[in-house]
Scaffold this active site. Structure first.
Site, PDB file in Angstrom:
ATOM      1  N   CYS A 114      -3.530  49.708 -40.723  1.00  0.00           N
ATOM      2  CA  CYS A 114      -2.511  50.176 -41.796  1.00  0.00           C
ATOM      3  C   CYS A 114      -2.375  50.875 -42.698  1.00  0.00           C
ATOM      4  O   CYS A 114      -1.007  50.606 -43.760  1.00  0.00           O
ATOM      5  CB  CYS A 114      -2.776  48.075 -42.076  1.00  0.00           C
ATOM      6  SG  CYS A 114      -2.911  46.864 -40.933  1.00  0.00           S
ATOM      7  N   HIS A 254       0.800  47.728 -49.536  1.00  0.00           N
ATOM      8  CA  HIS A 254       0.762  47.285 -47.895  1.00  0.00           C
ATOM      9  C   HIS A 254       0.548  46.174 -48.268  1.00  0.00           C
ATOM     10  O   HIS A 254       0.079  44.574 -48.788  1.00  0.00           O
ATOM     11  CB  HIS A 254      -0.762  47.600 -47.325  1.00  0.00           C
ATOM     12  CG  HIS A 254      -0.819  46.619 -46.048  1.00  0.00           C
ATOM     13  ND1 HIS A 254      -0.023  46.989 -45.067  1.00  0.00           N
ATOM     14  CD2 HIS A 254      -1.744  46.213 -45.575  1.00  0.00           C
ATOM     15  CE1 HIS A 254      -0.434  46.430 -43.656  1.00  0.00           C
ATOM     16  NE2 HIS A 254      -1.492  46.095 -44.411  1.00  0.00           N
ATOM     17  N   ASN A 284       3.696  41.381 -41.885  1.00  0.00           N
ATOM     18  CA  ASN A 284       2.243  42.169 -42.357  1.00  0.00           C
ATOM     19  C   ASN A 284       3.047  43.224 -40.879  1.00  0.00           C
ATOM     20  O   ASN A 284       3.056  42.894 -39.849  1.00  0.00           O
ATOM     21  CB  ASN A 284       1.078  41.992 -41.757  1.00  0.00           C
ATOM     22  CG  ASN A 284       0.369  43.141 -42.002  1.00  0.00           C
ATOM     23  OD1 ASN A 284       1.161  44.428 -41.956  1.00  0.00           O
ATOM     24  ND2 ASN A 284      -1.279  42.873 -42.089  1.00  0.00           N
TER      25      ASN A 284
END
Length: 327
Positions: A114, A254, A284
């Site tokens: 990520c 994020h 996500n």
């Protein structure tokens, strides 16, 4: 001295939506359970047959080239951040470059989960600062649905598909990508992992039957480390550049979990009005989440704004970046 500025930004998300009501018909969950825990209402899913992450990346890069008036042959380098490559080889970056007609560009992938977009952006910036490249495309492309087990109620509500891209070019002004810090701690391996499909556990009937080709996450451990590490790295990059959080105009974390985002912002003392969030509609999207979020809110940002980006992912790997906006 040359600096590296962001001269273009674009993103792409598929049209097909998987919302919480639809998901509740696939697995034992419901809208209230998902919204309360992670703040997600829907996610985008790439359903186009025979297409993977490169399709998402191609769409984002095409939009980037069009919006900046950049000819494909002018691009020197493409760096692709992805945890969901089309194939183990060749690189997804090479596929995107070919599909977009980047005939003069070298291309490769980086895998930092990520945090991948920030790592790739720092790589691209360093090519520019060194005078080695003049037009660098950094793209994050993630078909997260390809690694999701839709029978696992703990992980399947979290992830969606998407891509984001930036054009990085040289400038002599004190703007652009100013500084970044990154860290890694291999002790996190077991807490966020896809066990099979690599050289340790190659694909077999046994690994498929055991559902080992999907993401597995220890949510409590990931939450605790994500909050601490994104907070610490954000404070670290701010302090290195003599900034207080009051000096920061925008904070873009994020988009992993709304509760993580809220906890990091609160502990850092950042006003909620400065925190950009779009997880409710995209879920996500791993490395693609930061450029997707930036592109959605780009009208809010103005030249000279001080921006901190931060991300945390499998590995564990995490970091933060300080940008002076010049787009």
């Amino acid at each position: 001295m040359l600096n590296a500025r962001i001269s273009g930004l674009a993103s792409y998300a598929p049209d097909d939506i998987l919302d919480n009501e639809m998901l509740s018909k696939m697995v034992d969950t419901n809208d209230e359970w998902i919204t309360t825990r992670v703040g997600i209402k829907q996610r985008r899913i790439l359903k186009k047959p025979g297409e993977g992450s490169s399709y998402l990346g191609m769409k984002a890069v095409e939009r980037l080239l069009e919006s900046t008036g950049t000819k494909p042959e002018e691009v020197d380098l493409l760096i692709c951040a992805t945890s969901n490559p089309d194939y183990r080889f060749p690189s997804t970056g090479s596929v995107i470059a070919h599909r977009c007609g980047l005939s003069n560009a070298y291309a490769y992938d980086i895998q930092a989960a990520c945090a991948g977009f920030l790592v790739a952006l720092e790589d691209g910036a360093n090519y520019v600062r060194a005078g080695r490249k003049k037009k660098v495309v950094v793209v994050a492309a993630e078909k997260m649905s390809s690694m999701v087990n839709y029978a696992d109620r703990a992980t399947c509500p979290l992830f969606g598909d998407g891509a984001g891209a930036m054009l990085v070019e040289p400038t002599e002004d004190n703007t652009g990508i100013i500084d970044a810090v990154f860290h890694v701690d291999g002790n996190g391996l077991e807490h966020l992992i896809m066990p099979a499909g690599g050289s340790v556990l190659p694909a077999s009937h046994e690994t498929i039957d055991a559902a080992q080709h999907y993401v597995i996450q220890d949510g409590r451990n990931v939450y605790k480390n994500a909050v601490t590490d994104m907070l610490d790295s954000s404070l670290e990059v701010a302090q290195r550049n003599n900034l207080t959080m009051d000096d920061v105009d925008w904070f873009i974390p994020h988009q992993a979990n709304l509760r993580i985002i809220e906890a990091v912002a609160s502990r850092a003392g950042i006003d909620n009005s400065k925190v950009l969030v779009n997880i409710e509609h995209y879920g996500n999207t791993s490395a693609a989440s930061i450029p997707l979020c930036l592109d959605e809110y780009r009208d809010k940002l103005k030249k000279g704004d001080k921006v901190i980006l931060t991300a945390f992912g499998a590995g564990f790997t995490w970091g933060a970046m300080y940008i002076i906006w010049d787009l």
